[in-house]
Design an enzyme around this catalytic site. Structure first.
Site, PDB file in Angstrom:
ATOM      1  N   ASP A  47     -14.709  -9.390   9.885  1.00  0.00           N
ATOM      2  CA  ASP A  47     -13.244  -9.363   9.865  1.00  0.00           C
ATOM      3  C   ASP A  47     -12.649  -8.845  11.177  1.00  0.00           C
ATOM      4  O   ASP A  47     -11.495  -9.100  11.491  1.00  0.00           O
ATOM      5  CB  ASP A  47     -12.732  -8.501   8.703  1.00  0.00           C
ATOM      6  N   GLU A  84       0.805  -1.227   0.000  1.00  0.00           N
ATOM      7  CA  GLU A  84       0.000   0.000   0.000  1.00  0.00           C
ATOM      8  C   GLU A  84       0.834   1.272   0.000  1.00  0.00           C
ATOM      9  O   GLU A  84       0.405   2.304  -0.517  1.00  0.00           O
ATOM     10  CB  GLU A  84      -0.955  -0.002   1.196  1.00  0.00           C
TER      11      GLU A  84
END
Lengths: 275, 311
Positions: free
Chosen positions: B114, B55
């Site tokens: 999650d 990222e």
């Protein structure tokens, strides 16, 4: 190597070294060691290799250079000033409040600076975008970036190296200013980064190792990089931190400290004195 | 009521934008099916760059592309965009004021199962603190799509937050999205709920519940967190005398903080903030988590009643 006057390039490099010493002295802070080590590399780029125009810094399809080791700003500023991007008087205002020349490169205010850098690894990463854009637009230019050997301890460097290999960015040349020192000492004592060549090679790069103070070797390396198709090239340039000033050479302590007036006089004398 | 995730609208908007403007490029970090950038990939494979699970380099590469005239939309989950790549966004995008659009999906607690590691609850605070950054948090699919078009028109960095869960569509297609302008979606005089993102729909539901009980609350959709619409906040404070903010974000640093700053400097009135109370989330179904962490219409109703009683 035709039509290249090596002696002239060496003179330019010496002038840039003087600029570095004077600018850092005037600022009272800054990074002379890693600037002096890269002076010959930037000289070849700005005075021989790159297609740039100081009168038109944003010239379309120009070659681009990004100083990823942004703390070496004095060498970039010296090269840009010597090449005519801005008046040399600006160098003596380095790091002063209100001055154009910031402590680390600022693309918004300094003509010829292609990317704001200073946080390590980030400049290299942005050159991936520049090289991709040239590929996308089918522009035949070259993108160069200079990294420190300490800098390549940053994870972002390897994210960028991976992407350059993956996208086969043969318009990109990275240069590692391999002077072996970082703030806290020898690279290999602080955090082992060697072997640098094998790391880049394994990410799909063409690797060339040279003496980073030998003009012929620098020129030949950039020529080879230009001819290499299908993969990016990294030039691992073995250099001496503080090169050209005897008391600064190979001393980690000169990474980030400014010479006082007396030291400045001595340094300038060693470099042949002020014209 | 139709429900669509804002990330779906984001993906559709990119394809439309790609047709209109050939400088638009999209970058992703191995999440194109989840972030919905895969539609753009199919239409314009040459202008799509998968940067892998990296990222920081995603943001740096986007910065480099923008210096060559491209308009990069850099996509990943909100956690990794605003968190992991924060410093690259700061130094390589915001400091040089480059034309990069950071588009973050799967924001907030409604990413659900999650769990806490993936529930970005501080992204608005982080992005809001960066000079030059415009921060958008659209409430529904229509507004999300228009936010993408508005970002493309803007010359400079922007961050937009999109969600994973399906949320009610509250606007019709002729809705005008103007960066920096809050939208009064419900009229009212007793108090004002300023919501952002998916809590605008909750605020509208709260409005209906309260109306039945004789309390008329104004509802404002604050889709732009920065620059915040000061005028609409001050007007609401003066006309309704009490403000309740509602966001799917930590109570610290996001919409509530931004509104409080405007109020105390201009027109102090009683205020309450609905948000996650400076804690991490946990795994669960989005609706369960909204309930547990105090983000539903019912929670907003309670806050409004409390503030109206004591105003």
């Amino acid at each position: 190597m035709q039509n290249v006057n090596i002696q002239q390039l060496q003179e330019v490099a010496t002038n840039i070294r003087k600029d570095i010493i004077q600018a850092v002295n005037a600022a009272g802070s800054g990074h002379p060691g890693g600037s002096l080590s890269a002076a010959d590399l930037l000289t070849v780029l700005y005075f021989h290799k790159m297609n740039i125009d100081p009168k038109n810094p944003k010239m379309e399809n120009r070659d681009r250079f990004v100083l990823s080791k942004g703390h070496a700003a004095p060498v970039l500023y010296g090269a840009l000033a010597e090449r005519g991007f801005f008046p040399k008087e600006e160098l003596l205002k380095l790091r002063h409040m209100g001055a154009m020349l910031q402590g680390h490169p600022d693309m918004k205010n300094i003509p010829g600076v292609e990317m704001s850098t200073g946080s390590l690894g980030q400049g290299f990463s942005t050159t991936i975008g520049m090289a991709l854009a040239s590929k996308l637009d089918k522009i035949d230019n070259r993108i160069y970036t200079l990294l420190g050997d300490g800098e390549i301890q940053e994870g972002l460097v390897w994210e960028a190296a991976m992407a350059a290999g993956h996208y086969k960015l043969d318009n990109l040349t990275a240069i590692v200013d391999f002077n072996g020192l970082q703030i806290d000492g020898r690279n290999d004592d602080v955090m082992t980064v060697s072997p640098i060549d094998k790391k880049f090679e394994s990410f799909g790069w063409n690797v060339i190792t040279i003496d980073g103070h030998n003009m012929e070797e620098i020129i030949n390396a950039f020529d080879e990089a230009e001819k290499t198709k299908g993969k990016p090239t990294v030039v691992i340039a073995k250099t001496i931190k503080g090169k050209g000033v005897s008391f600064m050479e190979d001393q980690a302590g000169w990474h980030g400290s400014a010479p006082n007036d007396e030291q400045t006089t001595t340094a300038l004398d060693e470099l042949g004195g002020v014209k | 009521m139709t429900k669509i995730a804002t990330r779906v609208a984001y993906g559709e908007a990119l394809v439309e934008l790609g047709q209109k403007n050939e400088n638009v490029v999209v970058l992703d970090a191995d999440l194109s099916k989840s972030t919905k950038t895969n539609g753009f990939l199919q239409e314009f494979p040459n202008r799509f760059f998968n940067m892998g699970i990296a990222e920081q380099n995603l943001m740096g590469t986007a910065a480099g592309l923008s210096t060559c005239g491209k308009i990069p939309f850099a996509s990943t989950f909100a956690m990794f965009a605003s968190g992991r790549a924060f410093e690259i966004i700061r130094n390589s995008i915001c400091y040089p004021k480059l034309n990069v659009k950071v588009c973050a999906t799967h924001a907030g607690i409604t990413v659900g199962e999650d769990g806490a590691s993936h529930q970005a609850l501080e992204d608005l605070a982080c992005m809001r603190a960066l000079p030059n950054m415009v921060v958008l948090n659209p409430a529904d699919a229509v507004s999300a799509k228009k936010a993408v078009f508005a970002m493309a028109e803007l010359d400079g960095p922007a961050y937009a937050r999109f969600g994973r869960a399906n949320v009610p569509v509250i606007y019709d297609e002729d809705f005008v999205f103007e960066i920096g302008k809050g939208v009064e979606v419900k009229e009212g005089t007793d108090a004002t709920i300023i919501g952002t993102g998916i809590l605008v729909a909750e605020a509208m539901e709260a409005h209906e519940t309260l109306k039945a009980q004789g309390i008329n609350v104004r509802v404002i959709d604050m889709h732009t967190i920065k620059p915040i619409d000061k005028d609409i906040i001050i007007k609401a404070a003066k006309e309704t005398g009490a403000i309740i903010t509602a966001e799917e974000h930590n109570i610290i640093g996001g919409l509530g903080s931004a509104v409080a700053e405007v109020l105390v400097e201009n027109s102090p009135v009683p205020m309450k903030r609905i948000g996650v109370k400076d804690t991490f989330g946990e795994s669960g179904k989005p609706a369960q988590l909204m309930e547990k962490y105090g983000l539903t219409a019912a929670h907003i109703v309670e806050a409004v009643k409390d503030i109206v009683k004591n105003k």
